[in-house]
Design a protein around this motif. Sequence first.
Motif, mmCIF file in Angstrom:
data_model
loop_
_atom_site.group_PDB
_atom_site.id
_atom_site.type_symbol
_atom_site.label_atom_id
_atom_site.label_comp_id
_atom_site.label_asym_id
_atom_site.label_seq_id
_atom_site.Cartn_x
_atom_site.Cartn_y
_atom_site.Cartn_z
ATOM 1 N N GLU A 150 0.871 -1.324 -0.024
ATOM 2 C CA GLU A 150 0.189 0.036 -0.088
ATOM 3 C C GLU A 150 1.059 1.181 -0.102
ATOM 4 O OE1 GLU A 150 -3.582 1.838 2.795
ATOM 5 O OE2 GLU A 150 -2.267 0.145 3.518
ATOM 6 N N LEU A 151 1.576 1.176 0.802
ATOM 7 C CA LEU A 151 2.780 2.431 1.013
ATOM 8 C C LEU A 151 3.610 2.546 -0.354
ATOM 9 C CD1 LEU A 151 3.463 4.597 2.810
ATOM 10 C CD2 LEU A 151 5.040 3.014 4.043
ATOM 11 N N ASP A 152 4.216 1.245 -0.916
ATOM 12 C CA ASP A 152 4.741 1.610 -2.148
ATOM 13 C C ASP A 152 3.905 1.787 -3.240
ATOM 14 O OD1 ASP A 152 7.466 0.770 -3.402
ATOM 15 O OD2 ASP A 152 6.517 -0.729 -4.258
ATOM 16 N N GLN A 153 2.634 1.740 -3.257
ATOM 17 C CA GLN A 153 2.018 2.007 -4.354
ATOM 18 C C GLN A 153 1.560 3.471 -4.383
ATOM 19 O OE1 GLN A 153 -1.383 -0.732 -4.152
ATOM 20 N NE2 GLN A 153 -0.454 -2.113 -5.574
ATOM 21 N N LEU A 154 1.707 4.196 -3.104
ATOM 22 C CA LEU A 154 1.219 5.285 -2.912
ATOM 23 C C LEU A 154 2.464 6.400 -3.393
ATOM 24 C CD1 LEU A 154 -1.089 7.464 -1.866
ATOM 25 C CD2 LEU A 154 0.125 7.083 0.495
ATOM 26 N N ASP A 155 3.930 5.720 -3.076
ATOM 27 C CA ASP A 155 5.026 6.601 -3.062
ATOM 28 C C ASP A 155 5.884 5.513 -3.645
ATOM 29 O OD1 ASP A 155 7.016 8.424 -3.378
ATOM 30 O OD2 ASP A 155 6.978 8.788 -1.393
ATOM 31 N N PRO A 156 6.119 4.932 -5.003
ATOM 32 C CA PRO A 156 6.725 3.878 -5.165
ATOM 33 C C PRO A 156 8.343 4.232 -5.465
ATOM 34 C CG PRO A 156 5.728 4.890 -7.216
ATOM 35 C CD PRO A 156 5.210 5.568 -6.016
ATOM 36 N N ASP A 157 8.656 5.656 -5.479
ATOM 37 C CA ASP A 157 10.149 5.904 -5.699
ATOM 38 C C ASP A 157 10.760 7.075 -4.770
ATOM 39 O OD1 ASP A 157 8.766 8.212 -6.653
ATOM 40 O OD2 ASP A 157 9.671 8.107 -8.513
ATOM 41 N N SER A 158 9.827 7.104 -3.674
ATOM 42 C CA SER A 158 10.247 8.253 -2.458
ATOM 43 C C SER A 158 10.144 9.770 -2.903
ATOM 44 C CB SER A 158 11.771 7.567 -1.680
ATOM 45 O OG SER A 158 11.891 8.471 -0.566
ATOM 46 N N THR A 159 9.560 9.802 -3.965
ATOM 47 C CA THR A 159 9.369 11.467 -4.445
ATOM 48 C C THR A 159 8.043 12.150 -4.122
ATOM 49 O OG1 THR A 159 8.862 10.939 -6.634
ATOM 50 C CG2 THR A 159 11.259 10.953 -6.049
ATOM 51 N N HIS A 160 7.066 11.245 -4.057
ATOM 52 C CA HIS A 160 5.608 11.898 -3.845
ATOM 53 C C HIS A 160 5.655 12.682 -2.659
ATOM 54 C CE1 HIS A 160 5.116 9.122 -7.192
ATOM 55 N NE2 HIS A 160 3.842 9.527 -7.374
ATOM 56 N N PHE A 161 6.304 12.422 -1.558
ATOM 57 C CA PHE A 161 6.211 13.314 -0.562
ATOM 58 C C PHE A 161 7.191 14.026 -0.225
ATOM 59 C CE2 PHE A 161 4.375 8.848 1.104
ATOM 60 C CZ PHE A 161 3.147 9.105 0.235
ATOM 61 N N ARG A 162 8.154 14.226 -1.120
ATOM 62 C CA ARG A 162 9.161 15.153 -1.167
ATOM 63 C C ARG A 162 9.140 16.565 -1.932
ATOM 64 N NH1 ARG A 162 14.743 12.769 -1.618
ATOM 65 N NH2 ARG A 162 13.784 11.242 -3.151
ATOM 66 N N TYR A 163 8.378 16.056 -3.139
ATOM 67 C CA TYR A 163 8.290 17.096 -4.102
ATOM 68 C C TYR A 163 6.825 17.380 -4.683
ATOM 69 C CZ TYR A 163 13.291 15.937 -4.299
ATOM 70 O OH TYR A 163 14.283 15.630 -4.042
ATOM 71 N N SER A 164 6.567 18.504 -4.923
ATOM 72 C CA SER A 164 5.006 18.603 -5.604
ATOM 73 C C SER A 164 4.889 18.029 -6.950
ATOM 74 C CB SER A 164 4.627 20.087 -5.452
ATOM 75 O OG SER A 164 5.517 20.713 -6.252
ATOM 76 N N HIS A 165 5.753 18.280 -7.706
ATOM 77 C CA HIS A 165 5.811 17.919 -9.024
ATOM 78 C C HIS A 165 7.075 16.827 -9.364
ATOM 79 C CE1 HIS A 165 3.474 21.667 -9.105
ATOM 80 N NE2 HIS A 165 3.318 21.251 -10.110
ATOM 81 N N ASN A 166 6.892 15.952 -10.509
ATOM 82 C CA ASN A 166 7.849 15.010 -10.934
ATOM 83 C C ASN A 166 8.749 15.696 -11.661
ATOM 84 O OD1 ASN A 166 6.785 15.171 -13.428
ATOM 85 N ND2 ASN A 166 5.632 13.153 -13.209
ATOM 86 N N LYS A 167 9.744 15.041 -12.366
ATOM 87 C CA LYS A 167 10.903 15.779 -13.104
ATOM 88 C C LYS A 167 10.378 16.013 -14.661
ATOM 89 C CE LYS A 167 14.457 12.684 -11.273
ATOM 90 N NZ LYS A 167 15.451 11.667 -11.275
ATOM 91 N N THR A 168 9.206 15.681 -14.936
ATOM 92 C CA THR A 168 8.554 16.409 -16.008
ATOM 93 C C THR A 168 7.524 17.310 -15.938
ATOM 94 O OG1 THR A 168 6.980 14.522 -16.026
ATOM 95 C CG2 THR A 168 9.110 14.315 -17.343
ATOM 96 N N PHE A 169 7.563 17.781 -14.452
ATOM 97 C CA PHE A 169 6.772 19.043 -13.907
ATOM 98 C C PHE A 169 5.208 18.515 -13.917
ATOM 99 C CE2 PHE A 169 10.482 20.861 -16.131
ATOM 100 C CZ PHE A 169 10.951 21.433 -15.058
ATOM 101 N N GLN A 170 5.000 17.152 -13.792
ATOM 102 C CA GLN A 170 3.484 16.899 -13.630
ATOM 103 C C GLN A 170 3.339 16.900 -11.967
ATOM 104 O OE1 GLN A 170 1.423 16.344 -16.189
ATOM 105 N NE2 GLN A 170 3.460 16.985 -17.328
#
Length: 186
Positions: A150-170
């Motif tokens: 469940e936690l891995d699906q919510l934040d699979p790469d440890s970035t979802h809770f650290r950044y508001s946007h991904n590397k492609t600005f989504q």
Amino acid sequence: VSLSENQARAATRYVMFEIEDLKPGDVLIQAGDLNEEKVLFGDWLQGKWDLYADGYKVAADMLVEEIEGNPVEDRLICPVLFMYRHFVELKLKHLILSLDKRSGKQISEKQFGKHHLYPLWLYVKTHLDCIGGEGGNAEVFASLDARIKELDQLDPDSTHFRYSHNKTFQEMAIPESLSMSNLKTR
């Protein structure tokens, strides 16, 4: 993501307000003094995965205890989620190192360096034979499996809770709402 001129000015004023007390000779990292009211010691933690992990959990627990449910506290959802998630990641990596030491096996650097929780958990589960395997704890392991997935699906790469946007600005997806008490006790 582009800011209007007014938004840019407001952001600059906010940042400047936050740092207006800085002087050229100031430093951030300064050794503590036993006579200071708030000093923490880190030298005894060095190299200890389990204590690093525990620090993230203790910090998250302390923060959750202080939350009263005021709207201004909504911005704490990501720091709390990140600290609990990072606690789980570091605990899994500590288990892996311990199991590998006991079994004489070694996880690959590539696999160990990733932040995906579920593959780390699967590695732990498949290497438990060196300490007797799962034993009679099938229900506990099924519960752990589900929570880590469940936690891995919510934040699979440890970035979802650290950044508001991904590397492609989504924009990164985060929960609309979250029971902090449930998160802390589960």
